[in-house]
Design a protein around this motif. Sequence first.
Motif, PDB file in Angstrom:
ATOM      1  N   GLY A 118      -2.762 -24.231  69.987  1.00 18.08           N
ATOM      2  CA  GLY A 118      -3.408 -23.242  70.814  1.00 18.08           C
ATOM      3  C   GLY A 118      -3.710 -22.083  69.602  1.00 18.08           C
ATOM      4  O   GLY A 118      -2.793 -22.199  68.602  1.00 18.08           O
ATOM      5  N   PRO A 119      -4.449 -21.323  69.883  1.00 23.16           N
ATOM      6  CA  PRO A 119      -5.385 -21.027  70.728  1.00 23.16           C
ATOM      7  C   PRO A 119      -6.358 -22.171  71.185  1.00 23.16           C
ATOM      8  O   PRO A 119      -6.467 -22.881  69.961  1.00 23.16           O
ATOM      9  CB  PRO A 119      -6.186 -20.080  70.631  1.00 23.16           C
ATOM     10  CG  PRO A 119      -6.148 -19.542  69.028  1.00 23.16           C
ATOM     11  CD  PRO A 119      -4.666 -20.395  68.707  1.00 23.16           C
ATOM     12  N   SER A 120      -6.559 -22.661  72.272  1.00 23.04           N
ATOM     13  CA  SER A 120      -7.546 -23.823  72.344  1.00 23.04           C
ATOM     14  C   SER A 120      -9.021 -23.191  72.583  1.00 23.04           C
ATOM     15  O   SER A 120      -9.474 -22.246  72.401  1.00 23.04           O
ATOM     16  CB  SER A 120      -7.122 -24.684  73.784  1.00 23.04           C
ATOM     17  OG  SER A 120      -7.286 -23.745  74.647  1.00 23.04           O
ATOM     18  N   THR A 146       6.177 -27.080  72.980  1.00 23.64           N
ATOM     19  CA  THR A 146       4.651 -26.870  72.123  1.00 23.64           C
ATOM     20  C   THR A 146       5.055 -27.276  70.591  1.00 23.64           C
ATOM     21  O   THR A 146       4.056 -27.654  69.713  1.00 23.64           O
ATOM     22  CB  THR A 146       4.175 -25.418  72.028  1.00 23.64           C
ATOM     23  OG1 THR A 146       4.287 -24.938  73.501  1.00 23.64           O
ATOM     24  CG2 THR A 146       2.822 -25.391  71.715  1.00 23.64           C
ATOM     25  N   THR A 165       2.373 -24.653  77.856  1.00 19.80           N
ATOM     26  CA  THR A 165       1.579 -25.482  77.275  1.00 19.80           C
ATOM     27  C   THR A 165       1.399 -26.398  78.560  1.00 19.80           C
ATOM     28  O   THR A 165       0.611 -27.352  78.455  1.00 19.80           O
ATOM     29  CB  THR A 165       2.152 -26.209  76.201  1.00 19.80           C
ATOM     30  OG1 THR A 165       2.036 -25.296  74.793  1.00 19.80           O
ATOM     31  CG2 THR A 165       1.154 -27.637  75.782  1.00 19.80           C
ATOM     32  N   GLN A 175      -3.810 -19.138  76.485  1.00 16.17           N
ATOM     33  CA  GLN A 175      -4.520 -19.697  75.301  1.00 16.17           C
ATOM     34  C   GLN A 175      -4.292 -21.232  75.260  1.00 16.17           C
ATOM     35  O   GLN A 175      -4.482 -21.834  74.051  1.00 16.17           O
ATOM     36  CB  GLN A 175      -4.220 -18.978  73.945  1.00 16.17           C
ATOM     37  CG  GLN A 175      -2.815 -19.531  73.428  1.00 16.17           C
ATOM     38  CD  GLN A 175      -1.643 -18.923  74.116  1.00 16.17           C
ATOM     39  OE1 GLN A 175      -1.723 -18.511  75.127  1.00 16.17           O
ATOM     40  NE2 GLN A 175      -0.384 -19.022  73.426  1.00 16.17           N
ATOM     41  N   LYS A 176      -3.886 -21.862  76.049  1.00 15.21           N
ATOM     42  CA  LYS A 176      -3.416 -23.583  75.956  1.00 15.21           C
ATOM     43  C   LYS A 176      -4.469 -24.133  77.023  1.00 15.21           C
ATOM     44  O   LYS A 176      -5.551 -24.135  76.724  1.00 15.21           O
ATOM     45  CB  LYS A 176      -1.834 -23.646  76.410  1.00 15.21           C
ATOM     46  CG  LYS A 176      -0.854 -22.876  75.719  1.00 15.21           C
ATOM     47  CD  LYS A 176      -0.740 -23.068  73.934  1.00 15.21           C
ATOM     48  CE  LYS A 176       0.287 -22.469  73.611  1.00 15.21           C
ATOM     49  NZ  LYS A 176       0.459 -22.788  71.886  1.00 15.21           N
ATOM     50  N   SER A 179      -7.550 -22.466  78.499  1.00 12.21           N
ATOM     51  CA  SER A 179      -8.692 -22.315  77.690  1.00 12.21           C
ATOM     52  C   SER A 179      -9.135 -20.819  77.663  1.00 12.21           C
ATOM     53  O   SER A 179     -10.289 -20.958  77.813  1.00 12.21           O
ATOM     54  CB  SER A 179      -9.814 -23.321  78.012  1.00 12.21           C
ATOM     55  OG  SER A 179      -9.708 -24.421  77.302  1.00 12.21           O
ATOM     56  N   THR A 228       1.138 -16.053  69.132  1.00  6.24           N
ATOM     57  CA  THR A 228      -0.209 -16.300  69.000  1.00  6.24           C
ATOM     58  C   THR A 228      -0.894 -14.731  69.233  1.00  6.24           C
ATOM     59  O   THR A 228      -0.689 -14.093  70.100  1.00  6.24           O
ATOM     60  CB  THR A 228      -0.654 -17.315  70.093  1.00  6.24           C
ATOM     61  OG1 THR A 228      -0.089 -18.533  69.818  1.00  6.24           O
ATOM     62  CG2 THR A 228      -2.207 -17.374  69.785  1.00  6.24           C
TER      63      THR A 228
END
Lengths: 373, 373
Positions: free
Chosen positions: A17-19, A147, A175, A197-198, A201, B251
């Motif tokens: 992540g970020p993905s 994670t 996650t 951000q996992k 998306s 992040t």
Amino acid sequence: MTFNSFNPPQRILMGPGPSDVSARVLSALARPTVGHLDPLFINMMDEVKTLLQFAFQTKNEFTIALSAPGSAGMEACFVNLVEAGDKVIVCRNGVFGDRMIQNVNRIGAEAVVVDSPWARAVETHKVKAALHDHPDAKFLAFVHAETSTGAVSDAKALCKMAQEHDCLTIVDAVTSLGGVELKVDEWGIDAIYSGTQKCMSCVPGISPLSFSPKAVAVVQNRKTQIQSWFLDQTLVMGYWSGEGKRSYHHTAPVNSLYALHEALVMLHDEGLENSWARHKEQHEVLAKGLKELGIEFIVPEEERLPQLNAIYIPEGADDAKIREYLLEHYNLEIGAGLGAFAGKAWRIGLMGHAAKSENVALCLTALKDALSQ
Amino acid sequence: MTFNSFNPPQRILMGPGPSDVSARVLSALARPTVGHLDPLFINMMDEVKTLLQFAFQTKNEFTIALSAPGSAGMEACFVNLVEAGDKVIVCRNGVFGDRMIQNVNRIGAEAVVVDSPWARAVETHKVKAALHDHPDAKFLAFVHAETSTGAVSDAKALCKMAQEHDCLTIVDAVTSLGGVELKVDEWGIDAIYSGTQKCMSCVPGISPLSFSPKAVAVVQNRKTQIQSWFLDQTLVMGYWSGEGKRSYHHTAPVNSLYALHEALVMLHDEGLENSWARHKEQHEVLAKGLKELGIEFIVPEEERLPQLNAIYIPEGADDAKIREYLLEHYNLEIGAGLGAFAGKAWRIGLMGHAAKSENVALCLTALKDALSQ
């Protein structure tokens, strides 16, 4: 000195992540900014709340998007629920369990640490023993999807045990949300936080958060003031009350919430079960290909997260150089190891929009190429 | 239940923030997400740091963009610098001075409150007396530009007084940065925070932050642990060290930082002095027009912020209905009064990209129309 606009390349994000963020979510992100008290924006926030309830599988009235990253979501759970002197059983099987302990300590509460090996699920028998040995513990805290290692823990079983000992649960779902089965109400989770951000998306910077009515009651009946003003959820409850009236607390991150709304609409359209199945399917293709390359997972098969594949770096391969090669030649990002696995493992994410055949195919081909250099 | 994408209208944002975000910044925001440890992203972050040093007029090595809104920036200053038992002189002349007091209290520190009337600058003679009466005070905290009233305080004079009494200064520059003269090093400000959604004309959610070497030394020589993990800047200093190596803390909000970078490049291209002058010029046109409409400011002329024009609601005018009319008929947002001025004042923002002739012209025409309904 002159400065130019920053034009990033189009990477393929298969790290922790970020993905990858879809064009659809990026486009929502860039829509014109409106005021955070604009009636149209408030309507959208009501939808975000409903969609988060769907994603978490909960009816919790207190379900919000915190205006800060997942680590602030973690802290929000601890500082709102836990008071100085409280006893919290914390499970540690990776970096994020350790961070929970640091949160408990900074409150002046007592952390009873249950250690399980890294790259393994939390050992339920140890938790059972700790709950038995500490009848005065008020909370059980654990990470659903670590994670740092890619191990999934049995959240359902852990919550059941906690309930049998009148412990409230605080769960890290950064996650896991959207990537594997997660049922807040059915499992009886009391406080849960995630990240955008996992497997959502979405762009990083927001933390979905949900408290059960029992958790809300604990927050409302505290003896001491919450040590953080910014994270004090009693001040935010009014803001997210859904009664059509928002009191001012802080300026919401308007555009990031557009993006989260869009990502949640996409998840709703796909269906939660379909999303979980997609992550599992892509993981299986990846796992098969990695096996063919002679690469081993650090986590036993039954404890693996489909969306985060942590693998041993093959003997003789240069950690940094290989990742650099993938980035330079294929615009492909995979993640380094973290904590105990720094320099020993890579983490390949198949999160949300990134969990698709073309990414898996590219990753396997590129990795094979990089390892043969 | 079905959910659709959210398509906000194109508003004209002339409230107290968020301000209008330019198409250029929105377009930067929507660029493809890269990893937060991507070498290209790290280079961009180095530029963000340099550009923030420019905007703050400082050489402070510790100059960062905090991954949360301005209210978290405020809290970051207090929880990092102030320890339980410390004495802090806090100036209160509006909502945000009051919030500072709440921050001090939650740390278990002592706030010596210097009250000045709302809609006025902080009264320097009172601060001088407080500094004299409390030689053990370690910090002087005040708001440069009170967003709740539109009053600007004499930050230069206040900092000079603090230095004469060996007090470090903590300054709220949420609404001042980019809009009025602000010189961190020349004035000797020790800790300062701002927001991106005011005169930076960037999306909300990020807080520019800068600590002087003296402030950094205070943070590094604390006797007690910082009560917040997320806001503990000793953990973030490594991340922003600029030595080409970023340690993982959380992040970063990648896309929001693209937008901030772009907004800062635009500010740099325009020049700080030009930006200050533009805000002042547009304010003067607006003030002249308001006078013609018989509308009075709540702040005396010499203490007014050009970028935030707080005015008395004309007698007989319905606060909510007029604002609703402006939004419905002109897509124009102006702000309601806050705190003591709720229902009594409106706040018209001329912030960043919104400080332009076409906005001023529209605002005056629309207001005249609304008031004549």
